[in-house]
Design a protein around this motif. Structure first.
Motif, PDB file in Angstrom:
ATOM      1  N   PHE A  71      60.883  33.272  -6.226  1.00  0.00           N
ATOM      2  CA  PHE A  71      62.234  32.954  -6.653  1.00  0.00           C
ATOM      3  C   PHE A  71      62.433  33.609  -8.019  1.00  0.00           C
ATOM      4  O   PHE A  71      61.906  33.127  -9.027  1.00  0.00           O
ATOM      5  CB  PHE A  71      62.434  31.441  -6.764  1.00  0.00           C
ATOM      6  N   GLN A  72      63.135  34.718  -8.024  1.00  0.00           N
ATOM      7  CA  GLN A  72      63.429  35.427  -9.263  1.00  0.00           C
ATOM      8  C   GLN A  72      64.815  34.997  -9.732  1.00  0.00           C
ATOM      9  O   GLN A  72      65.814  35.325  -9.116  1.00  0.00           O
ATOM     10  CB  GLN A  72      63.396  36.934  -9.035  1.00  0.00           C
ATOM     11  N   TYR A  73      64.841  34.227 -10.831  1.00  0.00           N
ATOM     12  CA  TYR A  73      66.111  33.692 -11.292  1.00  0.00           C
ATOM     13  C   TYR A  73      66.938  34.743 -12.028  1.00  0.00           C
ATOM     14  O   TYR A  73      66.433  35.791 -12.438  1.00  0.00           O
ATOM     15  CB  TYR A  73      65.869  32.467 -12.186  1.00  0.00           C
TER      16      TYR A  73
ATOM     17  N   ILE B 113      59.237  31.089  -9.895  1.00  0.00           N
ATOM     18  CA  ILE B 113      58.410  30.388  -8.912  1.00  0.00           C
ATOM     19  C   ILE B 113      57.815  31.446  -7.990  1.00  0.00           C
ATOM     20  O   ILE B 113      58.546  32.254  -7.406  1.00  0.00           O
ATOM     21  CB  ILE B 113      59.211  29.370  -8.105  1.00  0.00           C
ATOM     22  N   VAL B 114      56.475  31.447  -7.879  1.00  0.00           N
ATOM     23  CA  VAL B 114      55.779  32.432  -7.063  1.00  0.00           C
ATOM     24  C   VAL B 114      54.720  31.742  -6.207  1.00  0.00           C
ATOM     25  O   VAL B 114      53.954  30.904  -6.708  1.00  0.00           O
ATOM     26  CB  VAL B 114      55.093  33.513  -7.940  1.00  0.00           C
ATOM     27  N   GLY B 115      54.669  32.096  -4.935  1.00  0.00           N
ATOM     28  CA  GLY B 115      53.608  31.644  -4.050  1.00  0.00           C
ATOM     29  C   GLY B 115      52.735  32.826  -3.685  1.00  0.00           C
ATOM     30  O   GLY B 115      53.251  33.874  -3.283  1.00  0.00           O
ATOM     31  N   ASP B 116      51.423  32.668  -3.831  1.00  0.00           N
ATOM     32  CA  ASP B 116      50.507  33.787  -3.589  1.00  0.00           C
ATOM     33  C   ASP B 116      49.761  33.680  -2.268  1.00  0.00           C
ATOM     34  O   ASP B 116      48.815  34.422  -2.008  1.00  0.00           O
ATOM     35  CB  ASP B 116      49.497  33.890  -4.735  1.00  0.00           C
ATOM     36  N   GLY B 117      50.171  32.751  -1.424  1.00  0.00           N
ATOM     37  CA  GLY B 117      49.493  32.545  -0.145  1.00  0.00           C
ATOM     38  C   GLY B 117      48.660  31.278  -0.134  1.00  0.00           C
ATOM     39  O   GLY B 117      48.381  30.730   0.929  1.00  0.00           O
TER      40      GLY B 117
ATOM     41  N   ALA C 137      55.246  42.314  -5.093  1.00  0.00           N
ATOM     42  CA  ALA C 137      56.413  41.487  -5.401  1.00  0.00           C
ATOM     43  C   ALA C 137      56.022  40.078  -5.824  1.00  0.00           C
ATOM     44  O   ALA C 137      56.843  39.353  -6.398  1.00  0.00           O
ATOM     45  CB  ALA C 137      57.347  41.423  -4.192  1.00  0.00           C
ATOM     46  N   PHE C 138      54.768  39.710  -5.568  1.00  0.00           N
ATOM     47  CA  PHE C 138      54.338  38.335  -5.842  1.00  0.00           C
ATOM     48  C   PHE C 138      53.381  38.256  -7.027  1.00  0.00           C
ATOM     49  O   PHE C 138      52.704  37.252  -7.229  1.00  0.00           O
ATOM     50  CB  PHE C 138      53.733  37.733  -4.573  1.00  0.00           C
ATOM     51  N   ARG C 139      53.337  39.329  -7.796  1.00  0.00           N
ATOM     52  CA  ARG C 139      52.575  39.309  -9.035  1.00  0.00           C
ATOM     53  C   ARG C 139      53.458  38.764 -10.149  1.00  0.00           C
ATOM     54  O   ARG C 139      54.681  38.847 -10.092  1.00  0.00           O
ATOM     55  CB  ARG C 139      52.079  40.718  -9.387  1.00  0.00           C
ATOM     56  N   TRP C 140      52.819  38.209 -11.184  1.00  0.00           N
ATOM     57  CA  TRP C 140      53.593  37.633 -12.281  1.00  0.00           C
ATOM     58  C   TRP C 140      52.773  37.689 -13.559  1.00  0.00           C
ATOM     59  O   TRP C 140      51.540  37.801 -13.523  1.00  0.00           O
ATOM     60  CB  TRP C 140      53.994  36.190 -11.980  1.00  0.00           C
ATOM     61  N   THR C 141      53.451  37.640 -14.663  1.00  0.00           N
ATOM     62  CA  THR C 141      52.794  37.692 -15.965  1.00  0.00           C
ATOM     63  C   THR C 141      52.541  36.283 -16.473  1.00  0.00           C
ATOM     64  O   THR C 141      53.468  35.465 -16.551  1.00  0.00           O
ATOM     65  CB  THR C 141      53.672  38.452 -16.984  1.00  0.00           C
ATOM     66  N   ASP C 142      51.280  35.990 -16.780  1.00  0.00           N
ATOM     67  CA  ASP C 142      50.912  34.671 -17.284  1.00  0.00           C
ATOM     68  C   ASP C 142      51.236  34.608 -18.783  1.00  0.00           C
ATOM     69  O   ASP C 142      50.632  35.336 -19.576  1.00  0.00           O
ATOM     70  CB  ASP C 142      49.416  34.434 -17.052  1.00  0.00           C
ATOM     71  N   PRO C 143      52.167  33.750 -19.194  1.00  0.00           N
ATOM     72  CA  PRO C 143      52.557  33.703 -20.599  1.00  0.00           C
ATOM     73  C   PRO C 143      51.474  33.135 -21.514  1.00  0.00           C
ATOM     74  O   PRO C 143      51.555  33.285 -22.736  1.00  0.00           O
ATOM     75  CB  PRO C 143      53.789  32.786 -20.590  1.00  0.00           C
ATOM     76  N   ARG C 144      50.455  32.509 -20.911  1.00  0.00           N
ATOM     77  CA  ARG C 144      49.394  31.915 -21.737  1.00  0.00           C
ATOM     78  C   ARG C 144      48.374  32.960 -22.194  1.00  0.00           C
ATOM     79  O   ARG C 144      47.577  32.706 -23.076  1.00  0.00           O
ATOM     80  CB  ARG C 144      48.668  30.815 -20.942  1.00  0.00           C
ATOM     81  N   ARG C 145      48.399  34.099 -21.533  1.00  0.00           N
ATOM     82  CA  ARG C 145      47.449  35.160 -21.886  1.00  0.00           C
ATOM     83  C   ARG C 145      48.132  36.495 -21.679  1.00  0.00           C
ATOM     84  O   ARG C 145      48.400  36.902 -20.566  1.00  0.00           O
ATOM     85  CB  ARG C 145      46.196  35.075 -21.014  1.00  0.00           C
TER      86      ARG C 145
ATOM     87  N   THR D  26      47.957  38.717 -15.108  1.00  0.00           N
ATOM     88  CA  THR D  26      48.901  38.543 -14.019  1.00  0.00           C
ATOM     89  C   THR D  26      48.294  37.678 -12.957  1.00  0.00           C
ATOM     90  O   THR D  26      47.068  37.543 -12.842  1.00  0.00           O
ATOM     91  CB  THR D  26      49.288  39.897 -13.395  1.00  0.00           C
ATOM     92  N   GLY D  27      49.163  37.060 -12.174  1.00  0.00           N
ATOM     93  CA  GLY D  27      48.699  36.181 -11.111  1.00  0.00           C
ATOM     94  C   GLY D  27      48.366  36.958  -9.863  1.00  0.00           C
ATOM     95  O   GLY D  27      48.640  38.116  -9.743  1.00  0.00           O
TER      96      GLY D  27
END
Length: 202
Positions: free
Chosen positions: A66-68, A76-80, A189-197, A201-202
């Motif tokens: 879900f790309q707002y 919101i990302v689901g990786d399986g 498309a389901f990768r994301w950047t982790d703001p804590r580090r 990426t997820g």
């Protein structure tokens, strides 16, 4: 909060006959099995009436994003395996198993929905609504999927959206538009950047 479900008449309608229930649930199961990927625009309305928009990307099994809209620091990302909720405004990340989420019915093609779903009676024969609820796990909440009957769509149904009611009684409504089924979707498309580090990426 805006309600995407059916008018009040549907709530007092006579329950659908068992044969119709079985046939309609089989149609939904067929649709869910036929859809391997989907993209759509979405409009999300929460319990307070706040409206957000964005783009939905789905790929089975278990992948969703879900790309707002621009300016909304949420993802919101689901990786399986798990769903990840990222709030970049406070650098917070939360994860929970996909099977525990209201989206599980959409993301897991192996689930037999006839075991935990029922047809919601509708005064409009062109609309099919199905409520999914697991009485063994009430903490997962309830999800009502809304379809339009459409011979050109997978399984003869066009997913219009859903309403998710969590165990605390909070309702979130998703309306879809510009749905495209079984289109090529990259796993990137389901990768994301982790703001804590930074850089992770997820």
């Amino acid at each position: 909060m805006s309600n995407m479900l059916l008018p009040l008449a549907a709530m007092v309608a006579v329950a659908a006959p068992a044969a119709a229930q079985t046939g309609d649930l089989a149609a939904v199961q067929r649709h869910l099995g036929d859809v391997q990927s989907m993209t759509a625009a979405f409009t999300q309305t929460d319990r307070n009436g706040q409206v957000l928009t964005g783009t939905l990307t789905l790929k089975k099994p278990g992948k969703v994003r879900f790309q707002y809209q621009k300016g909304v620091p949420l993802l919101i990302v689901g990786d399986g395996k798990a769903l990840t909720f990222v709030d970049y405004s406070v650098n917070q990340v939360q994860r929970w198993p996909i099977g525990n989420s209201p989206l599980g019915v959409l993301l897991d093609p192996s689930r037999d929905i006839s075991r935990y779903a029922k047809v919601v009676p509708s005064p409009n024969p062109a609309v099919l609504s199905v409520e999914a609820y697991d009485p063994k796990h009430p903490e997962y909440g309830r999800t009502t999927l809304v379809f339009a009957r459409n011979a050109a769509a997978p399984g003869g149904l066009m997913l219009q959206g859903w309403a998710a009611l969590d165990s605390q009684g909070n309702r979130t409504t998703i309306r879809l538009s510009d749905q495209k089924f079984n289109v090529p979707v990259s796993n990137d498309a389901f990768r994301w950047t982790d703001p804590r580090r930074r850089g992770r990426t997820g």
